[in-house]
Design a protein around this motif. Structure first.
Motif, PDB file in Angstrom:
ATOM      1  N   ARG A 105       2.070  -0.549  -2.913  1.00  0.00           N
ATOM      2  CA  ARG A 105       2.424  -1.451  -1.824  1.00  0.00           C
ATOM      3  C   ARG A 105       1.292  -1.413  -0.801  1.00  0.00           C
ATOM      4  O   ARG A 105       0.683  -0.368  -0.564  1.00  0.00           O
ATOM      5  N   ARG A 127       0.285  -2.205   3.172  1.00  0.00           N
ATOM      6  CA  ARG A 127       0.770  -2.498   4.523  1.00  0.00           C
ATOM      7  C   ARG A 127      -0.423  -2.551   5.465  1.00  0.00           C
ATOM      8  O   ARG A 127      -1.377  -1.806   5.308  1.00  0.00           O
ATOM      9  N   VAL A 128      -0.334  -3.430   6.454  1.00  0.00           N
ATOM     10  CA  VAL A 128      -1.343  -3.515   7.511  1.00  0.00           C
ATOM     11  C   VAL A 128      -0.638  -3.207   8.817  1.00  0.00           C
ATOM     12  O   VAL A 128       0.390  -3.816   9.139  1.00  0.00           O
ATOM     13  N   ASP A 185      -3.784 -11.408   6.868  1.00  0.00           N
ATOM     14  CA  ASP A 185      -3.120 -11.901   5.654  1.00  0.00           C
ATOM     15  C   ASP A 185      -3.929 -11.557   4.408  1.00  0.00           C
ATOM     16  O   ASP A 185      -3.368 -11.174   3.380  1.00  0.00           O
ATOM     17  N   LYS A 195      -3.559  -7.911   3.447  1.00  0.00           N
ATOM     18  CA  LYS A 195      -2.272  -7.623   2.808  1.00  0.00           C
ATOM     19  C   LYS A 195      -2.330  -7.833   1.303  1.00  0.00           C
ATOM     20  O   LYS A 195      -1.545  -7.257   0.565  1.00  0.00           O
ATOM     21  N   PRO A 223      -6.943  -5.133   0.398  1.00  0.00           N
ATOM     22  CA  PRO A 223      -7.367  -4.327   1.550  1.00  0.00           C
ATOM     23  C   PRO A 223      -8.851  -3.958   1.572  1.00  0.00           C
ATOM     24  O   PRO A 223      -9.353  -3.538   2.610  1.00  0.00           O
ATOM     25  N   GLU A 267       1.435   3.889  -1.469  1.00  0.00           N
ATOM     26  CA  GLU A 267       0.967   2.714  -0.742  1.00  0.00           C
ATOM     27  C   GLU A 267      -0.468   2.849  -0.256  1.00  0.00           C
ATOM     28  O   GLU A 267      -1.019   3.933  -0.189  1.00  0.00           O
TER      29      GLU A 267
END
Length: 117
Positions: free
Chosen positions: A4, A6-7, A49, A52, A55, A100
């Motif tokens: 996964r 995440r930002v 965006d 996400k 990265p 993640e």
């Protein structure tokens, strides 16, 4: 199984982006469209965006050029940047574990400020 992504924003960045968003909304209410603030906000949103999804889509800054400020701030070993509208830079680092990938936005600053670091 893919990780996964995440930002998250450093607290100061989140505060600055919230204020910029407020100013952009205020401009739009007053009928101002396509201002520099709106373009900057849109470029930041687009960069986040993209992070996400990928990265490592930014430009990795060579270790010898990582400003000490970021090493002290977030114990950074790797630093990336995304070029934004009008010479601004989104500066971020990555942390990962088995579950993640976490992209942490450390700064959204004009290039001339970054050069001073």
């Amino acid at each position: 199984m893919s990780k996964r992504i995440r930002v998250i924003n450093r607290k100061e960045v989140a505060t600055d982006l919230h204020e910029l968003n407020r100013e952009v909304k205020d401009e739009r209410k007053r009928g101002i469209v396509n201002s520099d603030k709106q373009k900057l906000f849109a470029s930041i949103k687009s960069a986040v965006d993209r992070l996400k999804v990928d990265p490592i889509s930014g430009i990795q800054i060579p270790k010898k050029y990582i400003p000490k400020r970021y090493v002290t701030m977030a114990d950074v070993n790797y630093l990336w940047k995304v070029n934004l509208f009008d010479g601004w830079r989104l500066i971020y680092t990555l942390h990962t574990d088995e579950i993640e990938i976490l992209a942490i936005v450390l700064d959204a600053i004009p290039h001339r400020t970054y050069e001073k670091y």
